[in-house]
Design an enzyme around this catalytic site. Sequence first.
Site, PDB file in Angstrom:
ATOM      1  N   GLY A   1      23.776  38.181  38.368  1.00 46.41           N
ATOM      2  CA  GLY A   1      24.171  38.964  37.211  1.00 46.41           C
ATOM      3  C   GLY A   1      23.436  40.264  37.010  1.00 46.41           C
ATOM      4  O   GLY A   1      23.782  41.033  36.111  1.00 46.41           O
TER       5      GLY A   1
ATOM      6  N   GLU B   1      20.034  34.146  42.243  1.00 43.19           N
ATOM      7  CA  GLU B   1      21.027  34.184  43.317  1.00 43.19           C
ATOM      8  C   GLU B   1      21.715  35.549  43.283  1.00 43.19           C
ATOM      9  O   GLU B   1      22.927  35.659  43.224  1.00 43.19           O
ATOM     10  CB  GLU B   1      22.031  33.028  43.184  1.00 43.19           C
ATOM     11  CG  GLU B   1      22.684  32.932  41.823  1.00 43.19           C
ATOM     12  CD  GLU B   1      23.554  31.693  41.673  1.00 43.19           C
ATOM     13  OE1 GLU B   1      23.169  30.626  42.174  1.00 43.19           O
ATOM     14  OE2 GLU B   1      24.626  31.817  41.047  1.00 43.19           O
TER      15      GLU B   1
ATOM     16  N   TYR C   1      39.881  45.674  39.023  1.00 49.80           N
ATOM     17  CA  TYR C   1      39.123  45.642  37.774  1.00 49.80           C
ATOM     18  C   TYR C   1      39.124  46.966  37.014  1.00 49.80           C
ATOM     19  O   TYR C   1      38.591  47.031  35.912  1.00 49.80           O
ATOM     20  CB  TYR C   1      37.654  45.288  38.062  1.00 49.80           C
ATOM     21  CG  TYR C   1      37.427  43.984  38.768  1.00 49.80           C
ATOM     22  CD1 TYR C   1      37.930  42.785  38.260  1.00 49.80           C
ATOM     23  CD2 TYR C   1      36.683  43.933  39.944  1.00 49.80           C
ATOM     24  CE1 TYR C   1      37.700  41.584  38.911  1.00 49.80           C
ATOM     25  CE2 TYR C   1      36.442  42.734  40.600  1.00 49.80           C
ATOM     26  CZ  TYR C   1      36.957  41.563  40.084  1.00 49.80           C
ATOM     27  OH  TYR C   1      36.728  40.381  40.727  1.00 49.80           O
TER      28      TYR C   1
ATOM     29  N   CYS D   1      51.468  49.568  49.020  1.00 46.51           N
ATOM     30  CA  CYS D   1      52.652  49.696  48.169  1.00 46.51           C
ATOM     31  C   CYS D   1      52.367  49.115  46.786  1.00 46.51           C
ATOM     32  O   CYS D   1      53.073  48.219  46.297  1.00 46.51           O
ATOM     33  CB  CYS D   1      53.842  48.999  48.822  1.00 46.51           C
ATOM     34  SG  CYS D   1      54.313  49.703  50.405  1.00 46.51           S
ATOM     35  N   GLU D   2      51.307  49.593  46.179  1.00 42.54           N
ATOM     36  CA  GLU D   2      50.892  49.192  44.831  1.00 42.54           C
ATOM     37  C   GLU D   2      50.351  50.423  44.138  1.00 42.54           C
ATOM     38  O   GLU D   2      49.495  51.131  44.684  1.00 42.54           O
ATOM     39  CB  GLU D   2      49.807  48.105  44.888  1.00 42.54           C
ATOM     40  CG  GLU D   2      50.243  46.792  45.512  1.00 42.54           C
ATOM     41  CD  GLU D   2      51.247  46.037  44.669  1.00 42.54           C
ATOM     42  OE1 GLU D   2      51.270  46.254  43.436  1.00 42.54           O
ATOM     43  OE2 GLU D   2      52.002  45.235  45.240  1.00 42.54           O
TER      44      GLU D   2
END
Length: 471
Positions: free
Chosen positions: A282, A324, A366, A393-394
Amino acid sequence: MQMQLAVLQIGTGKKICYNKKQYQLSSLEVHHIGGGSFLSCAFVPQMKNGGIALKKNFPLTAVQLEDVIKKYPTPFHIYDEKAIRENLRHFFAAFSWVPSFREYYAVKAAPNPRLLQIMSEEGAGADCSSLPELLLSEKVGLKGEKIMLTSNDTPADEFQKAIALGAIINLDDLSHLKYLEDNAGLPEVLSFRYNPGNVLEGNAFIGKPEEAKYGLTREQIFIGYRRALEKGVKRFGIHTMVISNELAPEAFSATARMMFELAVELKRELGIEMEFINLGGGIGIPYRPTENAVDLMAVGAAIKDAYEQILVLAGLSKTAIAFESGRMITGPYGYLVSTVLHEKKTYKDYIGLDASMANLMRPGMYGAYHHVVIAGKEDMPHDHLYDITGSLCENCDKFAINRQLPKIDIGDRVIIFDTGAHGHSMGFNYNGKLRSAELLLREDGSVELIRRAETIDDYFATLRGFPGSIM
């Protein structure tokens, strides 16, 4: 929202006053996700010569980059070994006061064995969440308690491999204890993942803990450890992960205090002395040039205070602290290098690259900001407004929207920053796009291929070699 509306009226490239400082609006991006919209603005301090964006530094000159491209065509991701090693050492130094400090590098961030080898050489272990990640860790010599399996909806073969490696197993659900015992046996060291619900807020990136699919409730945590004790497990740790890409240092000390207090309660009620407390990952990185990196020394000092006030006083003075981290370790030291193929002028000015969302998903998925630099034009005025796009194609296949940059020409090299975590690893083959190569900039300045680019044969491999194949 009032400030955002004011920004829209001002427009990009203008000067504004915010927090008693003068800024230039360097970009204004409008993202559409899940039927809603939000604005993303980037500001850079106004400089004397005007119109020049605050720098993020790429470790190669434009000339050196061209030499690399002669051997390894774009697009590719390249990682800075020296910076990664120095960053990891700094992380360990921030927690040198702990009787035992552990960093389990989050393999999902950049699952390349050469990068994992660097982590291992610097003393880090591996945080794994799948069978391939366990196998990658094994290949670089990691085994035993240098590996921690933290997965969810875990299949039997993952548990079986983790047991075979002697890894620490971190269970995501109360029901997984019996499933693990029935399918793989119980490990030497067992942990449970704690979800604090509304006790802790989480953050904007990971969401509210009570809405997350991960972890056990407080009540379930006590039940889980009691059942594990009854089954004969003797060594324990505990884990949580409630924030993601967080830049506020106080968030980490708050998480630590919560977990230390829980460990003390578990000792008092069940007699368990936790060998380690894993505070998760995080730790965020400054994707924008105006953001500051997390002060790891300050985080370490704040957690030390909590450790002494809570754990030491409760007789848990030998408890190890674990993280982590993935993004924080390698994220700032990876770069996606691409070449400009086209410029399209319609209602906007589009710059088309040979890279696409298949090489870096975060901006399209995002709405994430990634800094963009044009090699060799770093000091030129940022007086052109572009959308930087890929070829999928987006319509969300855009690395930057309404980004002020120098004038871009066909053939320019575009460097997209902070792709060293969740960059190549989130690649995919939509539209038949092939995943790119990965390179390592060595400490001596040489460049090493650490993953070759995919080929057409790779793409068609799973369509061949079985009865009925027409390939």
